[in-house]
Motif scaffolding. Structure first.
Motif, mmCIF file in Angstrom:
data_model
loop_
_atom_site.group_PDB
_atom_site.id
_atom_site.type_symbol
_atom_site.label_atom_id
_atom_site.label_comp_id
_atom_site.label_asym_id
_atom_site.label_seq_id
_atom_site.Cartn_x
_atom_site.Cartn_y
_atom_site.Cartn_z
ATOM 1 N N ARG A 275 0.809 -1.157 -0.108
ATOM 2 C CA ARG A 275 -0.057 0.028 0.087
ATOM 3 C C ARG A 275 0.551 1.241 -0.024
ATOM 4 O O ARG A 275 0.539 2.441 -0.485
ATOM 5 C CB ARG A 275 -1.072 -0.163 1.114
ATOM 6 C CG ARG A 275 -1.955 -1.018 1.153
ATOM 7 C CD ARG A 275 -3.304 -0.599 2.314
ATOM 8 N NE ARG A 275 -3.864 -1.862 2.612
ATOM 9 C CZ ARG A 275 -3.866 -2.455 3.628
ATOM 10 N NH1 ARG A 275 -2.789 -2.229 4.528
ATOM 11 N NH2 ARG A 275 -4.681 -3.654 3.944
ATOM 12 N N ASP A 276 1.898 1.283 0.580
ATOM 13 C CA ASP A 276 2.901 2.423 0.653
ATOM 14 C C ASP A 276 3.328 2.523 -0.580
ATOM 15 O O ASP A 276 3.782 3.800 -1.000
ATOM 16 C CB ASP A 276 3.950 2.066 1.765
ATOM 17 C CG ASP A 276 3.559 2.267 3.316
ATOM 18 O OD1 ASP A 276 2.375 2.447 3.499
ATOM 19 O OD2 ASP A 276 4.213 1.607 4.156
ATOM 20 N N ALA B 132 0.841 4.158 -2.542
ATOM 21 C CA ALA B 132 0.647 5.629 -2.247
ATOM 22 C C ALA B 132 1.687 6.429 -2.782
ATOM 23 O O ALA B 132 1.062 7.745 -2.986
ATOM 24 C CB ALA B 132 0.737 5.757 -0.759
ATOM 25 N N GLU C 266 0.255 7.439 -6.049
ATOM 26 C CA GLU C 266 -0.718 8.425 -5.824
ATOM 27 C C GLU C 266 -0.204 9.761 -5.642
ATOM 28 O O GLU C 266 -0.672 10.753 -6.365
ATOM 29 C CB GLU C 266 -1.743 7.902 -4.678
ATOM 30 C CG GLU C 266 -2.419 6.776 -4.883
ATOM 31 C CD GLU C 266 -3.245 6.284 -3.722
ATOM 32 O OE1 GLU C 266 -3.679 7.180 -3.045
ATOM 33 O OE2 GLU C 266 -3.157 5.074 -3.304
ATOM 34 N N LYS C 267 0.739 9.806 -4.820
ATOM 35 C CA LYS C 267 1.260 11.339 -4.415
ATOM 36 C C LYS C 267 2.012 11.804 -5.667
ATOM 37 O O LYS C 267 1.654 13.078 -5.775
ATOM 38 C CB LYS C 267 2.324 11.100 -3.407
ATOM 39 C CG LYS C 267 2.973 12.324 -2.821
ATOM 40 C CD LYS C 267 3.795 12.074 -1.620
ATOM 41 C CE LYS C 267 4.419 13.413 -1.225
ATOM 42 N NZ LYS C 267 5.616 13.296 -0.100
ATOM 43 N N SER D 18 -5.990 7.327 -6.728
ATOM 44 C CA SER D 18 -5.837 5.731 -6.169
ATOM 45 C C SER D 18 -6.006 4.492 -6.870
ATOM 46 O O SER D 18 -5.190 3.871 -7.288
ATOM 47 C CB SER D 18 -6.685 5.528 -4.775
ATOM 48 O OG SER D 18 -6.465 4.390 -4.323
#
Length: 212
Positions: free
Chosen positions: A136-137, A140, A143-144, A160
């Protein structure tokens, strides 16, 4: 659970990391050939270049070795994404560089990625949850990057989904290599996937302008 929480009787952190890196390489070679369950700790020790007694100075169980393998895979992914990302000057061009760098890493690590997804079910729930959190990290981070390169373009849900799509497309190069690598070179695969990504971004921007 984290790498540091795997108990070792050796206190020299540099030596612990060195030996565990040897274990990771040895275990990956064996897991490719035999799978996790049919591989013994004695075989891992021999493949790593030391005795079974030495092995147990650095880990407690065979599951610890699998955990280290999974942890090492995602550390490499994180490092590659962080190295490729220019947070000071986010732009579409940099986003393309990040995606290409990630895809090339997935090509380098396709065997390891396949092993991880095949065998992560063998981890205890606590360790499995930790590995899933690391994934998930990684998503992420993508996503960022989308949010930084395209401010006010994507809401959190769209960013996402797009990040997850990219993440899976990279892994797909290994998962479906039996078909894809007969049809495309790695360069062709990357070029087409980035082409489709840019098309998707352009369509999204046009739709936003039409509805604004």
């Amino acid at each position: 659970m984290s790498n540091d929480q795997i108990i070792s009787s050796v206190k020299d952190t540099h030596l612990v990391q060195k030996r565990r890196n040897q274990m990771i390489k040895g275990a990956i070679a064996l897991f490719k050939e035999k799978g996790f369950h049919r591989t013994t700790t004695r075989e891992i020790a021999k493949e790593s270049g030391f005795s079974i007694g030495t092995l147990y100075e650095y880990i407690r169980t065979k599951e610890d070795v699998l955990f280290l393998v999974c942890d090492a895979i995602y550390d490499q992914v994180r490092n590659r994404l962080e190295t490729a990302t220019d947070w000071d000057n986010p732009a579409i061009a940099n986003l393309e560089e990040v995606v290409e760098s990630y895809f090339r890493l997935m090509d380098d690590m396709q065997e390891e990625i396949i092993i991880m997804y095949q065998e992560v079910k063998s981890l205890k729930p606590e360790s499995r949850d930790y590995v899933i959190k690391k994934e998930r990290d990684m998503v992420a981070m993508l996503e960022k990057m989308f949010s930084a390169c395209l401010p006010e373009t994507f809401d959190a849900q769209d960013a996402s989904l797009l990040a997850n799509n990219i993440f899976v497309q990279g892994q797909m190069w290994g998962f479906r290599r039996w078909m894809l690598q007969k049809q495309f070179t790695l360069d062709q695969y990357i070029e087409r996937q980035i082409h489709f990504l840019k098309q998707s971004l352009s369509t999204h921007l046009i739709q936003r302008e039409e509805t604004s």
